[in-house]
Design an enzyme around this catalytic site. Structure first.
Site, mmCIF file in Angstrom:
data_model
loop_
_atom_site.group_PDB
_atom_site.id
_atom_site.type_symbol
_atom_site.label_atom_id
_atom_site.label_comp_id
_atom_site.label_asym_id
_atom_site.label_seq_id
_atom_site.Cartn_x
_atom_site.Cartn_y
_atom_site.Cartn_z
ATOM 1 N N HIS A 35 -21.159 0.820 -6.819
ATOM 2 C CA HIS A 35 -20.329 1.589 -7.714
ATOM 3 C C HIS A 35 -20.686 1.051 -9.061
ATOM 4 O O HIS A 35 -19.927 0.013 -9.560
ATOM 5 C CB HIS A 35 -18.669 1.297 -7.474
ATOM 6 N N GLU A 411 8.659 -2.047 0.956
ATOM 7 C CA GLU A 411 8.060 -2.714 2.012
ATOM 8 C C GLU A 411 6.592 -3.274 1.595
ATOM 9 O O GLU A 411 6.094 -4.200 1.889
ATOM 10 C CB GLU A 411 8.195 -2.021 3.293
ATOM 11 N N HIS A 473 13.892 4.531 14.562
ATOM 12 C CA HIS A 473 14.122 3.036 14.333
ATOM 13 C C HIS A 473 13.494 2.223 15.404
ATOM 14 O O HIS A 473 13.633 0.943 15.375
ATOM 15 C CB HIS A 473 15.477 2.758 13.757
#
Ligand code: TPP
Ligand code: MG
Length: 666
Positions: A35, A411, A473
């Site tokens: 790149h 999270e 869950h």
């Protein structure tokens, strides 16, 4: 020192920046892969940063008080390889750069912290570098609170692209950084408004500076190709430490490639011989590939030498400090002695029936007193993950000395920050959420493993045993899928003793992250002896009393089920070993003699192997073998009390014994 006049500064800096451009385009051209656009576009900004603002010493890449430089836009790896080489780090060499992206070169496609000491973190997965930098800035302020400006006083500089700012984790990371007022965090945004697909107009019309301001950041703008303007912006960024800073550097991707610059065509492909030749002309760069003119290299090496004095002065302060030894031990990641053995001895004398998440809290109460480097936290499930202890007071913008982070419902941001903290050194992060939401942060867990960090994940509510919250869950595939990640120890302790052992083991691996999968529901204490048996990964918890026909292998909450199953079998004269397997990875590391003693290689009609785990059974055949029995759950759970679910899904002795007897043709 009198400041250099602007004109002569630019005259010195421009060729230095062009050296980055030349190395980047030539290395990508040689590899025919990579790149060039990002390093060429950010060459001017990076040159000003490294030559004037970044505190570093190439002779000591691990100097504790160096500024941290994070190339969040990791695809632009040639930018950091160029900077490290030019400023005089021992690694990479010019030959490494010549062999960019080839087998054996430390100049990998994306920067890898384990290949080059000057690389602070592995980047490439967009957004995570910046999010890790948040953790580094937390660690810096925390250690500063403990050791003062004399020993800890540095900035974390980040180069991030449009992609890093567009990723969802950016929202989590900057929200946390703004809230914690991490003024030592400075993000330089390569605002070229180009990504792979083309202009950012294709996919966004977000007012990014407004979003950062709304998150509590200070925002500065500059022309990323005007040395004086860059200098002004970086001076302001460095001086501002009341809040984190975003510097929008308006740049042209691939600057210097005359026909391709400003287009997505320079993002991730070699420029081609014709364009490289045209760029050489445009930049007035007459040297052959990988040759840097002496005068320019000398300017770069002078930049590299600049930090030696600051490093030397710091070393003097450290030598004078009464905390020198303690600081060195902290930064080296050394583990002090802990009271865990005494804690375990107490449990053996007086057994406890508790959930392993509670057992974890009990172990943490001991550990967080004895290991001041531990910084806990949770993604808004503190009371459920049981991660907070008395010793870990909140780490806030007003008290960086605290040791508990309220990460909020972030999270992924949490796991990235944990990686950054661990990489910074001096702290050992642990953080909690439900096991089911490990998927939200999974790529950061993967990067913990790849980067060899000691991040410890406390993933509670580890099965259908969580009960009434239901299938959204209840983790099914998460446990086994985490085991797929190399260099990650996945612990699933069965009781309060194993939990303490697993904590000790997690802390004992500075280069391997750990997951602790913990139950919501209470579990009886099954261990009656000490001896750190979990260190073997698996061990015989109970030996068969009648002639051995069966080996039951279980983890976590299902070890209790295995014991009940063994009892029922023994009552019928069928001997059964119970093997508790709290950590497959550690068991795999044992020698053959140990493994074959525990799991003798006999045909199933002589010795049937049965696995019991309340989750996906895929993978268990490794231990049950093809004709063994795999008891688990290959469907989503349901919403009901845990006991009812265990009965419904056949995770009981009553359901398992008949299957074993059928297999044994009894
Ligand atoms: C999480 C993630 N998704 C996708 C990619 C693939 N990818 C690499 S670079 C890039 C575009 C990044 O754009 P930008 O940050 O603006 O970089 P620039 O093109 O300006 O160099 C993408 C999609 C990645 N590396 N990480
Ligand atoms: Mg871009």
């Amino acid at each position: 020192m009198t400041p250099e006049p602007e004109q002569s500064a630019a005259a010195r800096l421009a060729p230095m920046a062009n050296a980055i451009r030349a190395l980047s385009m030539d290395a990508v051209q040689a590899a025919n892969s990579g790149h060039p656009g990002m390093p060429m576009g950010m060459a001017d900004v990076a040159t000003v940063l490294w030559s004037k603002y970044l505190k570093f010493d190439p002779a000591a890449p691990d100097w504790a008080d160096r500024d941290r430089f994070v190339l969040s836009a990791g695809h632009g790896s040639m930018l950091i390889y160029s900077l490290l080489y030019l400023s005089g780090y021992a690694s990479p060499t010019i030959d490494d750069i010549r062999n960019f992206r080839q087998l054996g070169s430390v100049c990998a496609g994306h920067p890898e912290n384990f290949l080059i000491p000057g690389i602070e973190c592995t980047t490439g997965p967009l957004g995570q570098g910046l999010a890790m930098a948040v953790g580094m800035a937390v660690a810096e302020r925390h250690l500063n609170a403990g050791y003062g400006d004399a020993l800890v006083d540095h900035n974390t500089w980040v180069v991030a692209g449009d992609g890093c700012l567009m990723e969802g984790v950016n929202h989590e990371a900057i929200g946390l950084a703004g809230h914690l007022r991490l003024g030592r965090l400075k993000v330089l945004w390569d605002s070229n408004r180009i990504t792979i697909d083309g202009s950012t107009d294709l996919s966004t019309c977000e007012d990014i500076p407004a979003r950062y301001r709304a998150s509590g950041w200070h925002v500065i703008e500059c022309d990323g190709h005007d040395f004086a303007d860059i200098d002004r912006a970086l001076a302001e960024a460095k001086a501002h430490d009341a809040s984190p800073v975003l510097v929008e550097c308006r740049t042209i991707i691939g600057k210097g490639a005359p026909t391709k610059q400003g287009t997505s065509g320079v993002h991730g492909a070699a420029l081609g011989d014709a364009e490289v030749a045209a760029a050489r002309e445009h930049l007035v760069w007459t040297d052959a590939p990988f040759v840097i003119p002496d005068a320019i290299l000398a300017d770069w090496r002078a930049v590299g030498a600049r930090g030696a004095a600051a490093h030397h002065e710091w070393q003097g302060r450290l030598d004078q400090s009464s905390k020198a030894a303690e600081f060195a031990a902290r930064m080296a990641g050394e583990m002090p002695a802990t009271g865990l053995d005494g804690f375990i001895a107490g449990l053996l004398a007086e057994p406890k029936k508790v959930a392993t998440r509670k057992a974890s809290e009990m172990a943490l109460e001991v550990l967080t007193v004895d290991v001041p480097a531990m910084i806990g936290g949770s993604a808004d499930l503190t009371g459920s993950n049981n991660t907070k202890t008395k010793a870990t007071t909140p780490l806030t913008a007003d008290d960086y000395a605290g040791r508990y982070l309220y990460y909020g419902i972030r999270e992924f941001g949490m796991a990235c920050a944990m990686n950054g903290m661990a990489l910074h050194g001096g702290v050992i992060p642990y953080g909690g959420t439900f096991l089911i939401f490990s998927d939200y942060c999974r790529n950061a867990v993967r990067l913990s493993a790849l980067q060899q960090t000691r991040a410890i994940y406390v993933f509670t509510h580890d099965s259908i045993g969580l009960g009434e919250d239901g299938p959204t869950h209840q983790p099914i595939e998460q446990l086994m899928s985490l085991r797929l990640i190399p260099n990650l120890n996945v612990f699933r302790p069965c009781d309060v003793v194993e939990t303490a052992e697993c904590w000790a083991l997690a802390l004992s691996t500075p280069n391997t992250p750990s997951v602790l999968a913990l139950s919501r529901q209470n579990l009886p204490q099954l261990r009656e002896e000490g001896g750190m048996l979990s260190a073997r990964g698996a061990y015989r918890l109970r030996a068969a009393r009648a002639a051995r026909k069966v080996i039951l292998i279980a983890t976590g909450s299902e070890v209790e089920v295995a014991v009940a199953t063994a009892d029922a079998l023994e009552a019928e004269g069928i001997g059964a070993d119970v093997v508790s397997m709290p950590c497959m990875e550690l068991f795999e590391a044992q020698d053959e003699a140990y493994k074959s003693d525990l799991l003798p290689n006999l045909p199933p009609e002589q010795l049937l192997r049965v696995s019991i785990e309340a989750g996906a059974t895929l993978g268990w055949d490794r231990y049950t073998m093809a004709n063994g029995l795999k008891i688990g759950l290959n469907r989503f759970g349901a919403s009901a009390p845990a006991e009812d679910l265990y009965a419904k899904f056949g995770l009981t002795a009553e359901a398992i014994v008949p299957q074993i007897k059928t297999k044994l043709s009894i």
